[in-house]
Design a protein around this motif. Structure first.
Motif, PDB file in Angstrom:
ATOM      1  N   ASN A 105       0.826  -1.214   0.000  1.00 15.38           N
ATOM      2  CA  ASN A 105       0.000   0.000   0.000  1.00 15.38           C
ATOM      3  C   ASN A 105       0.858   1.262   0.000  1.00 15.38           C
ATOM      4  OD1 ASN A 105      -2.640  -1.049  -0.118  1.00 15.38           O
ATOM      5  ND2 ASN A 105      -2.592  -1.560   2.047  1.00 15.38           N
ATOM      6  N   ARG A 165       2.044   1.767  -3.439  1.00 11.14           N
ATOM      7  CA  ARG A 165       0.970   2.269  -4.306  1.00 11.14           C
ATOM      8  C   ARG A 165       0.784   3.781  -4.126  1.00 11.14           C
ATOM      9  NH1 ARG A 165      -2.678  -1.056  -2.796  1.00 11.14           N
ATOM     10  NH2 ARG A 165      -2.051  -2.655  -4.293  1.00 11.14           N
ATOM     11  N   ARG A 193       1.303   6.645  -6.952  1.00 10.92           N
ATOM     12  CA  ARG A 193       0.243   7.570  -7.346  1.00 10.92           C
ATOM     13  C   ARG A 193       0.700   9.027  -7.210  1.00 10.92           C
ATOM     14  NH1 ARG A 193      -1.183   3.282  -8.846  1.00 10.92           N
ATOM     15  NH2 ARG A 193      -3.150   2.190  -8.441  1.00 10.92           N
ATOM     16  N   ALA A 235       8.679   3.982  -4.700  1.00  8.79           N
ATOM     17  CA  ALA A 235       7.644   2.987  -5.001  1.00  8.79           C
ATOM     18  C   ALA A 235       8.275   1.679  -5.451  1.00  8.79           C
ATOM     19  CB  ALA A 235       6.702   3.516  -6.077  1.00  8.79           C
ATOM     20  N   GLY A 252       8.010  -1.670  -3.339  1.00 11.76           N
ATOM     21  CA  GLY A 252       7.325  -2.735  -4.062  1.00 11.76           C
ATOM     22  C   GLY A 252       8.133  -4.011  -4.124  1.00 11.76           C
ATOM     23  N   ASP A 261       1.543  -3.766  -9.284  1.00 14.18           N
ATOM     24  CA  ASP A 261       1.860  -2.408  -8.811  1.00 14.18           C
ATOM     25  C   ASP A 261       3.330  -2.075  -9.068  1.00 14.18           C
ATOM     26  OD1 ASP A 261      -0.714  -1.900  -7.922  1.00 14.18           O
ATOM     27  OD2 ASP A 261      -0.312  -2.580  -5.875  1.00 14.18           O
ATOM     28  N   SER A 318      -3.734  -3.285 -14.413  1.00 13.51           N
ATOM     29  CA  SER A 318      -2.381  -2.713 -14.469  1.00 13.51           C
ATOM     30  C   SER A 318      -1.772  -2.895 -15.852  1.00 13.51           C
ATOM     31  CB  SER A 318      -1.485  -3.361 -13.416  1.00 13.51           C
ATOM     32  OG  SER A 318      -1.852  -2.940 -12.122  1.00 13.51           O
TER      33      SER A 318
END
Length: 572
Positions: free
Chosen positions: A175, A178, A182, A189, A193, A214, A260
């Motif tokens: 999360n 993500r 964004r 990220a 990830g 993601d 995605s």
């Protein structure tokens, strides 16, 4: 005290069994939790009843029954709100917060979950604190408060670190990745990830596909298209490996990867590939009724078709996007209203219960001053309460008197001592006193009851025992016994405990016959009055199933004595 300890052990076993079966057999778990609630309420075990309510609320929520989940969790909170902090209170507050969150009542959701984390910490338990923090972070994320969301996710990571909850770590890191993606923070990220994927491979395999999707989008953000392609290929290979091993893929996991892929293809200018991936995602979302995902997919497809110069199809998806948005908004508004209404109803019910308690206390105190005999003043008070239950159901006290008189006559017919029979005459008048606590919208419902509503009505036997057993005289102990058991069946298919044969109290076996006969032979708003012979034959037809055969024979003798025109041999 010994009986309460025995009941507490029985309830504990039922709750443990329900918890063990909740994931594999939710219907069996629901039945066990309902049984636990019945016994807990009858024994005055508030903490255990609250735990049973929370388990029922969780099962309802698991099956999309958000109204029932909210109502039961709220009732659980009301039972233990003034007690010591407990896990039941914490998780009930958390569930209420989750329902508010799903209804987009973000402020109320945050309030409940912040209260839940405070209670949870006060219990001294630590293993699942990160789970509640994760929910709080998700609420902040939905409110657009990304800074607080990130801080809360990071707190969850710090708390989970010494506890070894690597499954939660994978979810939290995903999360965080993500949110960073964004916000255009692609390097953090990618780093988060990759860590999330590594943890998930070992501790939460079901998260791997979504986390890889993601991560692929984060790689595209740093223009590493080769690594993005590898992530998608690995996600699909992971699917094949797990399905080959017998695992079932969750639609949300498949959908995350397909969407995605479509987004990445769209950003890369690969319009045909984007349309293919998004169309497959739309088909899956439509089949699994995942409307929030459908909304996003229609938006992307409208953009893709427009870039492809296929304006008619672009317009179609844009129109479907707007129509679905209106539908979701309307449903969300309805859910918000329902949750707020349930919250209001629960608060009102608590206020009414307190008023009733105070009024009843004052009433009984007044009777105590006017009557020297304990049975006399308690009986007068409870008969007024029983009369209130009858009047609410559209009846009069004629029914309660009729049940008492017939029960006493059956008692005499089977040779019970006269003093016991006369005591039963008075006790039987209170058999339905528990109905005073059943909600009006259920007790007065003109049409057929739902399963959940009938479960509420069944509670009147439990509530009746609880009301009456507070007075320790022989009369009220007999009344409590009759109220508790008059819906048990001789063959064991009755309620609330499924007792059978002679394990059912004699008072309950007798009152069962008297109650059914008098109900049939009394005119009600919703039914005609049965004639005498028809009602007697109906009761006789239940011999050996609903009623004890020897008591049915005694009942028939009483009815023939009352009405000499009846012939006993013709009643069977």
């Amino acid at each position: 005290m010994h009986d309460q300890m025995t009941d507490q052990g029985k309830v504990r076993q039922l709750l443990d069994d329900a918890a063990a079966q909740r994931a594999t057999d939710p219907m069996a778990a629901r039945k066990l939790a309902l049984d636990a609630r019945v016994v807990a309420r009858a024994s005055g075990l508030d903490a255990e009843e609250a735990e049973a309510l929370y388990q029922l609320a969780s099962i309802c929520h698991q099956h999309g029954q958000t109204d029932d989940a909210f109502a039961m969790a709220s009732e659980a909170v009301s039972l233990v709100d003034d007690a010591e902090p407990s896990l039941t209170l914490a998780w009930s507050l958390h569930l209420i917060g989750v329902v508010h969150y799903q209804a987009s009542n973000f402020a109320a959701a945050l309030e409940q979950c912040l209260q839940a984390i405070q209670v949870y910490r006060a219990t001294g338990d630590q293993i699942n604190e990160g789970k509640i923090l994760h929910t709080i972070a998700a609420i902040y994320q939905s409110m657009g408060d990304y800074d607080r969301a990130i801080t809360t996710y990071e707190n969850a990571l710090a708390i989970n670190e010494p506890l070894g909850r690597r499954d939660l770590d994978a979810m939290v890191m995903g999360n965080l990745a993500r949110i960073r993606g964004r916000r255009g923070e692609y390097l953090p990220a990618v780093s988060l990830g990759r860590k999330a994927v590594e943890l998930a491979r070992e501790h939460a395999p079901h998260l791997v596909g979504g986390l890889l999707a993601d991560l692929a989008e984060a790689y595209v953000g740093v223009a590493d298209h080769a690594s993005a392609a590898l992530c998608f290929a690995e996600a699909r290979a992971d699917w094949e490996y797990r399905t080959a091993g017998g695992a079932e893929l969750a639609p949300t996991e498949q959908l995350g990867v397909l969407v995605s892929e479509g987004r990445v293809a769209l950003r890369s200018g690969q319009i045909d590939e984007a349309i293919a991936a998004l169309s497959a995602a739309l088909d899956l979302a439509d089949r699994t009724d995942m409307r929030e995902s459908e909304l996003e997919i229609h938006d992307h497809l409208a953009t893709a078709y427009k870039q492809a110069g296929r304006f008619t199809e672009a317009l179609e998806h844009r129109e479907r996007h707007f129509a679905l948005h209106r539908e979701i908004f309307t449903d969300a508004a309805d859910l918000r209203l329902r949750t707020l209404q349930v919250a209001h109803d629960n608060q009102t019910a608590r206020h009414r219960a307190e008023i009733t308690r105070l009024q009843t206390t004052e009433l009984i105190a007044t009777f105590a001053a006017d009557h020297a005999d304990a049975d006399a003043y308690h009986l007068e008070a409870f008969e007024r309460l029983a009369a209130l239950a009858e009047f609410r159901g559209g009846n009069t006290t004629k029914h309660t008197d009729g049940v008492g008189d017939l029960a006493a006559e059956i008692g005499h017919a089977i040779g019970q001592p006269p003093e016991w029979c006369e005591r039963l005459r008075l006790a039987a008048r209170l058999h339905d006193i528990g109905k005073v606590a059943i909600a009006d919208n259920v007790l007065l419902k003109p049409g057929p009851l739902t399963i959940e509503e009938f479960d509420q009505v069944k509670q009147h036997t439990v509530l009746g025992k609880r009301l009456l057993s507070g007075v320790s005289t022989d009369l009220f102990q007999l009344a409590a016994e009759a109220a508790w058991t008059h819906h048990e069946w001789w063959d064991g298919t009755g309620y609330p405990n499924g007792l059978s044969g002679s394990s059912i109290a004699l008072s309950g076996r007798i009152v069962a016959i008297a109650d059914v006969f008098d109900s049939l032979s009394t005119r009600r708003i919703y039914k005609r009055e049965w004639d005498l012979e028809e009602a007697v034959k109906f009761v006789a037809s239940g011999s050996g199933a609903q009623f004890e055969p020897a008591l049915v024979d005694a009942f028939v003798k009483v009815m023939v004595a009352r009405n000499p025109t009846l012939r006993a041999e013709e009643m069977y």
